[in-house]
Write an enzyme that holds these catalytic residues in place. Structure first.
Site, PDB file in Angstrom:
ATOM      1  N   ARG A 238     -30.447  25.956  97.709  1.00 50.20           N
ATOM      2  CA  ARG A 238     -31.706  25.217  97.835  1.00 50.20           C
ATOM      3  C   ARG A 238     -32.288  25.486  99.218  1.00 50.20           C
ATOM      4  O   ARG A 238     -31.812  24.952 100.205  1.00 50.20           O
ATOM      5  CB  ARG A 238     -31.457  23.720  97.617  1.00 50.20           C
ATOM      6  CG  ARG A 238     -32.624  22.853  98.038  1.00 50.20           C
ATOM      7  CD  ARG A 238     -32.460  21.391  97.629  1.00 50.20           C
ATOM      8  NE  ARG A 238     -31.236  20.750  98.059  1.00 50.20           N
ATOM      9  CZ  ARG A 238     -31.014  20.237  99.271  1.00 50.20           C
ATOM     10  NH1 ARG A 238     -31.929  20.356 100.224  1.00 50.20           N
ATOM     11  NH2 ARG A 238     -29.872  19.642  99.560  1.00 50.20           N
ATOM     12  N   HIS A 242     -33.982  18.449  99.491  1.00 51.19           N
ATOM     13  CA  HIS A 242     -33.556  17.935  98.190  1.00 51.19           C
ATOM     14  C   HIS A 242     -34.766  17.415  97.425  1.00 51.19           C
ATOM     15  O   HIS A 242     -34.961  17.708  96.251  1.00 51.19           O
ATOM     16  CB  HIS A 242     -32.524  16.822  98.390  1.00 51.19           C
ATOM     17  CG  HIS A 242     -32.111  16.144  97.133  1.00 51.19           C
ATOM     18  ND1 HIS A 242     -31.330  16.745  96.170  1.00 51.19           N
ATOM     19  CD2 HIS A 242     -32.384  14.890  96.658  1.00 51.19           C
ATOM     20  CE1 HIS A 242     -31.133  15.912  95.168  1.00 51.19           C
ATOM     21  NE2 HIS A 242     -31.769  14.783  95.436  1.00 51.19           N
ATOM     22  N   TYR A 251     -28.794  17.945 108.396  1.00 53.55           N
ATOM     23  CA  TYR A 251     -27.421  18.115 107.940  1.00 53.55           C
ATOM     24  C   TYR A 251     -27.002  19.568 107.724  1.00 53.55           C
ATOM     25  O   TYR A 251     -25.855  19.820 107.361  1.00 53.55           O
ATOM     26  CB  TYR A 251     -27.173  17.317 106.649  1.00 53.55           C
ATOM     27  CG  TYR A 251     -28.154  17.576 105.528  1.00 53.55           C
ATOM     28  CD1 TYR A 251     -28.031  18.695 104.705  1.00 53.55           C
ATOM     29  CD2 TYR A 251     -29.207  16.697 105.275  1.00 53.55           C
ATOM     30  CE1 TYR A 251     -28.912  18.931 103.672  1.00 53.55           C
ATOM     31  CE2 TYR A 251     -30.106  16.919 104.242  1.00 53.55           C
ATOM     32  CZ  TYR A 251     -29.947  18.039 103.443  1.00 53.55           C
ATOM     33  OH  TYR A 251     -30.841  18.259 102.421  1.00 53.55           O
TER      34      TYR A 251
END
Length: 344
Positions: A238, A242, A251
């Protein structure tokens, strides 16, 4: 590179089909970019980008037959495009203008499933019904690596294996379940989880559209001939957040992003076409024009959406009149009337 088992499954993809897939990839990416922009401009409440996962979706979707049934999560925008869904219909769900977005029976594809992993059970149940009907169609359930940590997926695996349901479980392992890396969720590969249930399981390069097509075609044939379910772990990435409410820089590192950008699925197909001397100005112009057309229609359709009246919330819940819905509609109407009285 040839493969002793799967190369033959990709044989139907000649130069014309590969050029068409390249167009699918470009248009799908443009849909995603336009929807993301609309959300940033306040026209959508939320959007789940699929940037980087186009090959996994286009390759698998183009392997399906028209009578197969797709059970999606909330990120399969390219699959929906390949199934013929009007991109404007995709956006209505995220704009809050509809309960769902399109008629699942018309496109043989369910609308976005927000409950993580639930679609695995739905696909399995439908597939068990296919067996009872004596049909040779199949179902495919799309989900992410994070969904494999949900009980619904384990239950779906168990039922599908026990009843040899003609279902393909298609996991897009995009490396991150929101902010949790896949290595934290599973010490083994996702495919190994399927094997633990007795499900035939495979890993495939999810950024290779031809490999995905071949493996999905193979899995669907297994389902049709009565060999039961297959789990496909499509290893991809990805590239974006998200959802549009997420900030992936909190992160994961830029170095990781750069590593995967070098494996961009759209660029890989273009390089293959160039190597085969199968890309030209005509293809680029036609694909670009189609992407522009779809993006313009998507934006126009989104901005021109007539927002539903509040009481339509109770429409299309049951096929037949239902006293509980009637009561709730009356109570909500009374609640809305209170605002009118206060305003006067």
């Amino acid at each position: 590179m040839s493969h002793p088992l799967f190369t033959e499954w990709a044989a139907p993809i000649g130069t014309p089909e590969l050029r068409a897939m390249y167009s699918d990839l470009l248009v799908s990416r443009r849909i995603d970019a336009e929807a993301t922009a609309l959300q940033r401009q306040g026209e959508l409440g939320l959007w789940a980008p699929m940037l980087g996962q186009e090959a996994a979706q286009v390759g698998s979707a183009r392997a399906l037959r028209g009578d197969d049934f797709v059970f999606s999560s909330y990120r399969e925008h390219a699959v929906a495009y390949c199934r013929g869904v009007d991109p404007t219909q995709m956006l209505r769900f995220w704009r809050g203008s509809t309960h769902s977005g399109w008629n699942p029976l018309e496109f043989r594809m369910t609308t976005p499933a927000i409950i993580v992993g639930a679609q695995g059970l739905h696909a399995t149940g439908y597939a068990m019904g296919i067996n009872l009907d004596g049909s040779d169609s199949a179902t495919i359930a799309y989900f992410g690596d994070g969904a494999t940590s949900q009980g619904d997926i384990s239950e779906a695996f168990g039922f599908a294996a026990s009843f040899e349901a003609p279902v393909v479980f298609f996991c897009q392992n995009n490396q991150w379940a929101i902010s949790e890396p896949v290595r934290l969720q599973s010490r083994q590969s996702i495919a190994d989880r399927g094997r633990g249930f007795g499900i035939h399981s495979l890993r495939v390069d999810g950024n290779d559209v031809l490999a995905v097509y071949a493996v999905t075609k193979y899995a669907l044939q297994r389902a049709r001939e009565g060999s039961g379910p297959t789990l496909i772990e499509a290893v991809t990435y990805r590239m974006g957040p998200h959802t549009t409410s997420d900030d992936p820089t909190r992160y994961r590192s830029a170095a990781e992003d750069d590593e995967w950008k070098a494996k961009d699925p759209v660029d890989r197909v273009r390089r293959l076409l160039e190597r085969e001397d199968a890309i030209d100005d005509t293809l680029l112009a036609e694909a670009g024009a189609e992407a522009d057309r779809v993006a313009a229609a998507l934006r126009k359709g989104c901005l021109g959406t007539v927002e539903p009246l509040p009481l339509t919330l109770f429409d299309d819940i049951y096929a037949e009149p239902h006293t509980l819905i009637d009561e709730e509609r009356q109570r909500f109407a009374h609640y809305l009337d209170g605002f009118t009285e206060n305003a006067s």
